[in-house]
Design a protein around this motif. Structure first.
Motif, PDB file in Angstrom:
ATOM      1  N   LEU A 100       8.571   3.785  -0.087  1.00 52.85           N
ATOM      2  CA  LEU A 100       7.442   4.120  -0.951  1.00 52.85           C
ATOM      3  C   LEU A 100       7.945   4.639  -2.301  1.00 52.85           C
ATOM      4  O   LEU A 100       7.471   4.204  -3.367  1.00 52.85           O
ATOM      5  N   GLU A 101       8.899   5.529  -2.266  1.00 56.63           N
ATOM      6  CA  GLU A 101       9.459   6.085  -3.498  1.00 56.63           C
ATOM      7  C   GLU A 101      10.151   5.005  -4.328  1.00 56.63           C
ATOM      8  O   GLU A 101      10.066   5.002  -5.563  1.00 56.63           O
ATOM      9  N   PHE A 102      10.825   4.094  -3.649  1.00 59.78           N
ATOM     10  CA  PHE A 102      11.511   2.981  -4.311  1.00 59.78           C
ATOM     11  C   PHE A 102      10.514   2.123  -5.093  1.00 59.78           C
ATOM     12  O   PHE A 102      10.741   1.780  -6.260  1.00 59.78           O
ATOM     13  N   LEU A 103       9.391   1.777  -4.458  1.00 65.59           N
ATOM     14  CA  LEU A 103       8.380   0.942  -5.111  1.00 65.59           C
ATOM     15  C   LEU A 103       7.711   1.677  -6.275  1.00 65.59           C
ATOM     16  O   LEU A 103       7.507   1.103  -7.352  1.00 65.59           O
ATOM     17  N   ILE A 104       7.361   2.931  -6.046  1.00 61.39           N
ATOM     18  CA  ILE A 104       6.698   3.700  -7.099  1.00 61.39           C
ATOM     19  C   ILE A 104       7.630   3.884  -8.297  1.00 61.39           C
ATOM     20  O   ILE A 104       7.201   3.770  -9.462  1.00 61.39           O
ATOM     21  N   ALA A 133       4.092 -10.215   4.912  1.00 58.54           N
ATOM     22  CA  ALA A 133       4.348 -10.158   6.352  1.00 58.54           C
ATOM     23  C   ALA A 133       3.548  -8.994   6.913  1.00 58.54           C
ATOM     24  O   ALA A 133       3.269  -8.020   6.209  1.00 58.54           O
ATOM     25  N   ASP A 134       3.165  -9.096   8.184  1.00 59.19           N
ATOM     26  CA  ASP A 134       2.314  -8.067   8.786  1.00 59.19           C
ATOM     27  C   ASP A 134       2.866  -6.649   8.677  1.00 59.19           C
ATOM     28  O   ASP A 134       2.115  -5.712   8.376  1.00 59.19           O
ATOM     29  N   PRO A 135       4.183  -6.430   8.922  1.00 55.16           N
ATOM     30  CA  PRO A 135       4.693  -5.061   8.791  1.00 55.16           C
ATOM     31  C   PRO A 135       4.534  -4.503   7.380  1.00 55.16           C
ATOM     32  O   PRO A 135       4.299  -3.296   7.204  1.00 55.16           O
ATOM     33  N   TYR A 136       4.661  -5.358   6.368  1.00 56.38           N
ATOM     34  CA  TYR A 136       4.456  -4.905   4.997  1.00 56.38           C
ATOM     35  C   TYR A 136       2.977  -4.568   4.756  1.00 56.38           C
ATOM     36  O   TYR A 136       2.651  -3.644   4.007  1.00 56.38           O
ATOM     37  N   VAL A 137       2.084  -5.317   5.390  1.00 57.82           N
ATOM     38  CA  VAL A 137       0.653  -5.016   5.272  1.00 57.82           C
ATOM     39  C   VAL A 137       0.372  -3.640   5.866  1.00 57.82           C
ATOM     40  O   VAL A 137      -0.362  -2.828   5.288  1.00 57.82           O
ATOM     41  N   GLU A 138       0.959  -3.354   7.029  1.00 61.74           N
ATOM     42  CA  GLU A 138       0.777  -2.047   7.658  1.00 61.74           C
ATOM     43  C   GLU A 138       1.292  -0.930   6.750  1.00 61.74           C
ATOM     44  O   GLU A 138       0.672   0.133   6.643  1.00 61.74           O
ATOM     45  N   PHE A 139       2.428  -1.190   6.113  1.00 62.11           N
ATOM     46  CA  PHE A 139       2.991  -0.212   5.187  1.00 62.11           C
ATOM     47  C   PHE A 139       2.029   0.039   4.019  1.00 62.11           C
ATOM     48  O   PHE A 139       1.751   1.196   3.669  1.00 62.11           O
ATOM     49  N   VAL A 140       1.531  -1.024   3.413  1.00 58.87           N
ATOM     50  CA  VAL A 140       0.603  -0.892   2.280  1.00 58.87           C
ATOM     51  C   VAL A 140      -0.654  -0.148   2.710  1.00 58.87           C
ATOM     52  O   VAL A 140      -1.167   0.716   1.977  1.00 58.87           O
ATOM     53  N   ASP A 141      -1.158  -0.441   3.905  1.00 59.38           N
ATOM     54  CA  ASP A 141      -2.364   0.217   4.385  1.00 59.38           C
ATOM     55  C   ASP A 141      -2.127   1.714   4.603  1.00 59.38           C
ATOM     56  O   ASP A 141      -2.986   2.543   4.306  1.00 59.38           O
ATOM     57  N   LEU A 155      -1.895   3.256   1.037  1.00 56.13           N
ATOM     58  CA  LEU A 155      -2.738   2.535   0.083  1.00 56.13           C
ATOM     59  C   LEU A 155      -3.082   3.366  -1.158  1.00 56.13           C
ATOM     60  O   LEU A 155      -2.944   2.901  -2.284  1.00 56.13           O
ATOM     61  N   TYR A 156      -3.525   4.588  -0.960  1.00 57.51           N
ATOM     62  CA  TYR A 156      -3.980   5.381  -2.092  1.00 57.51           C
ATOM     63  C   TYR A 156      -2.821   5.798  -2.999  1.00 57.51           C
ATOM     64  O   TYR A 156      -2.964   5.842  -4.233  1.00 57.51           O
ATOM     65  N   GLU A 157      -1.661   6.104  -2.400  1.00 60.60           N
ATOM     66  CA  GLU A 157      -0.484   6.432  -3.206  1.00 60.60           C
ATOM     67  C   GLU A 157      -0.033   5.225  -4.025  1.00 60.60           C
ATOM     68  O   GLU A 157       0.303   5.348  -5.217  1.00 60.60           O
ATOM     69  N   LEU A 158      -0.031   4.050  -3.404  1.00 56.17           N
ATOM     70  CA  LEU A 158       0.413   2.839  -4.082  1.00 56.17           C
ATOM     71  C   LEU A 158      -0.560   2.403  -5.177  1.00 56.17           C
ATOM     72  O   LEU A 158      -0.153   1.906  -6.227  1.00 56.17           O
ATOM     73  N   LYS A 159      -1.860   2.592  -4.943  1.00 55.62           N
ATOM     74  CA  LYS A 159      -2.862   2.148  -5.917  1.00 55.62           C
ATOM     75  C   LYS A 159      -2.811   2.948  -7.229  1.00 55.62           C
ATOM     76  O   LYS A 159      -3.392   2.522  -8.224  1.00 55.62           O
ATOM     77  N   GLU A 160      -2.126   4.057  -7.232  1.00 63.54           N
ATOM     78  CA  GLU A 160      -1.950   4.795  -8.484  1.00 63.54           C
ATOM     79  C   GLU A 160      -1.025   4.056  -9.445  1.00 63.54           C
ATOM     80  O   GLU A 160      -1.081   4.267 -10.665  1.00 63.54           O
ATOM     81  N   TYR A 161      -0.177   3.177  -8.887  1.00 66.26           N
ATOM     82  CA  TYR A 161       0.838   2.506  -9.705  1.00 66.26           C
ATOM     83  C   TYR A 161       0.788   0.981  -9.624  1.00 66.26           C
ATOM     84  O   TYR A 161       1.347   0.298 -10.472  1.00 66.26           O
ATOM     85  N   PHE A 162       0.132   0.446  -8.593  1.00 66.58           N
ATOM     86  CA  PHE A 162       0.061  -1.000  -8.380  1.00 66.58           C
ATOM     87  C   PHE A 162      -1.391  -1.473  -8.363  1.00 66.58           C
ATOM     88  O   PHE A 162      -2.307  -0.706  -8.056  1.00 66.58           O
ATOM     89  N   LEU A 163      -1.580  -2.750  -8.651  1.00 64.73           N
ATOM     90  CA  LEU A 163      -2.885  -3.391  -8.497  1.00 64.73           C
ATOM     91  C   LEU A 163      -2.925  -4.037  -7.116  1.00 64.73           C
ATOM     92  O   LEU A 163      -2.116  -4.907  -6.802  1.00 64.73           O
ATOM     93  N   ILE A 164      -3.870  -3.602  -6.287  1.00 67.89           N
ATOM     94  CA  ILE A 164      -4.002  -4.066  -4.898  1.00 67.89           C
ATOM     95  C   ILE A 164      -5.474  -4.380  -4.671  1.00 67.89           C
ATOM     96  O   ILE A 164      -6.340  -3.564  -5.026  1.00 67.89           O
ATOM     97  N   PRO A 165      -5.815  -5.528  -4.086  1.00 67.31           N
ATOM     98  CA  PRO A 165      -7.235  -5.892  -3.948  1.00 67.31           C
ATOM     99  C   PRO A 165      -8.036  -4.970  -3.037  1.00 67.31           C
ATOM    100  O   PRO A 165      -9.195  -4.675  -3.315  1.00 67.31           O
TER     101      PRO A 165
END
Length: 393
Positions: free
Chosen positions: A64-68, A84-92, A95-105
């Protein structure tokens, strides 16, 4: 295009096709994986940046820190697409932490996981009057007797958490033919700490499997869609698409669009259905909430799901589209189709002549692309290494 696209997963053809779908349209693509070994998607000429990060599961916080950290360095928020499904689980999960920096549908945390969870999916579908295979849970009284009287053999022992099950057993489910096999399958799952359910097998050969592939905008409305029919799967009968054709079936839209809109889904999703060979009814089997195996076929037909995602999230207008005709195009993953064909012939489900005859159709390939051939040769090099290891083991 100032926004980059960050693709999670480069060691499988889903990630590769996503890289191509975006790169061909001028998007700068950064692909992410936890190792360079086997990540043939990195070799695509459309992959502008190769990022090696921590393992998404072994060290999810570091990932998570790497992506942010990567996103913070960009001029504009990147579009994040898990492949891949494991990456989907990670994003889910984040989700809220990632959406501060990424565009996610997706905007609702937990929805991806709910739809991937077979138990919760079954409940959602039942609430919305969508047919699902009859299911017995191990928490029910006298569940073995119920399985034998209601479902009957053969039946399938199916995971609640598919990614964890596949990671453990390298298969999607257990098919059982009697009580002994049923008990053995349940014991295997329990020892692995995995929850399972037992379902009736919907009658019909593999060509009774269909998909509804759709993009839903930020208002959770289906804007772009098409339907497909599977012809062969690997592993046979209960596997992933290896030879699948685009096939217009209006009923799949009627069921699938209502379901996805009803749960408030946003972005790309694929619902797998099976048509009952006896009644003709369609049963919902599972929902894929990440870019699909058939992505190269969808793009060739004219529905570029990764690019639709990118355009909408970066503020571009997307034109609604529905494929209401049969194009004759098929998706082909040659390597696993060879393995599948051998299995079909061995079990006398198909004849060799039938398989050969089917191959003379215009194709969208899983890996091969004449204008981007390096991933194909990298993949074949990986296969050869596996062959040599088996020969000299």
């Amino acid at each position: 295009m100032k926004n980059k696209a960050v693709i999670l997963g480069a060691n499988y053809y889903i990630g590769l096709s996503t890289i191509r779908c975006l790169g061909k349209n001028g998007v700068v693509v950064a692909a992410v994986d936890y190792s360079d070994n086997g990540a043939y998607g990195f070799r695509s000429k459309y992959c502008s940046e190769k990022l090696i990060g921590p393992h998404y599961k072994e060290n999810s916080k570091a990932f998570l820190e790497f992506l942010i950290d990567y996103a913070k360095k960009q001029d504009a928020s990147p579009v994040l697409i898990p492949c891949a499904d494991p990456y989907v689980e990670f994003v889910d999960t984040y989700l809220y932490e990632l959406k501060e920096y990424f565009l996610i549908p997706q905007t609702k945390k937990g929805l991806y996981t709910e739809l991937m969870n077979k138990e919760k999916l079954h409940s959602l579908a039942s609430l919305m009057n969508v047919k699902v295979p009859e299911t017995i849970r191990l928490t029910e009284d006298n569940y073995i007797e119920k399985i034998e009287t209601i479902l009957k053999y053969p039946c399938i022992v199916k995971p609640v958490d598919s990614p964890a099950f596949v990671s453990t057993f390298r298969r999607k489910m257990f098919k059982v033919n009697d009580r002994k096999e049923l008990v053995e399958a349940i014991d295997k799952a329990k020892k692995a700490g995995l929850e399972v359910i037992v379902q009736r097998i919907i009658p019909g050969f593999d060509d009774h499997m269909y998909t509804f592939d759709a993009y839903l905008n930020q208002e959770a409305k289906v804007t772009n869609w098409l339907t497909c029919q599977k012809y062969r799967q690997y592993p046979i009968n209960f596997g992933a698409s290896v030879y699948t054709g685009q096939k217009y079936v209006q009923e799949l839209y009627d069921i699938g669009a209502k379901f996805l809109e009803g749960v408030g889904f946003k972005g790309f999703a694929e619902i797998e259905f099976k048509k009952d060979a006896v009644t003709g009814d369609f049963y919902l089997i599972e929902v894929n909430v990440r870019i699909t195996n058939l992505n190269s076929l969808l793009e060739k037909v004219g529905v570029n799901m990764p690019y639709l995602t990118y355009m909408e999230l970066t503020g571009e207008k997307i034109e609604p589209q529905e494929i209401k005709k049969d194009t004759g195009l098929v998706f082909w993953y040659a390597y696993e189709d060879f393995l599948a064909s051998r299995g079909y012939v061995k079990t006398k489900q198909l004849k060799t002549s039938e398989i050969i005859k089917s191959l003379f159709r215009p194709k969208a390939y899983a890996i091969w692309d004449v204008s981007d051939s390096k991933p194909f040769f990298e993949f074949n090099g990986i296969l050869m290494k596996k062959v040599f290891r088996k020969l000299f083991k």
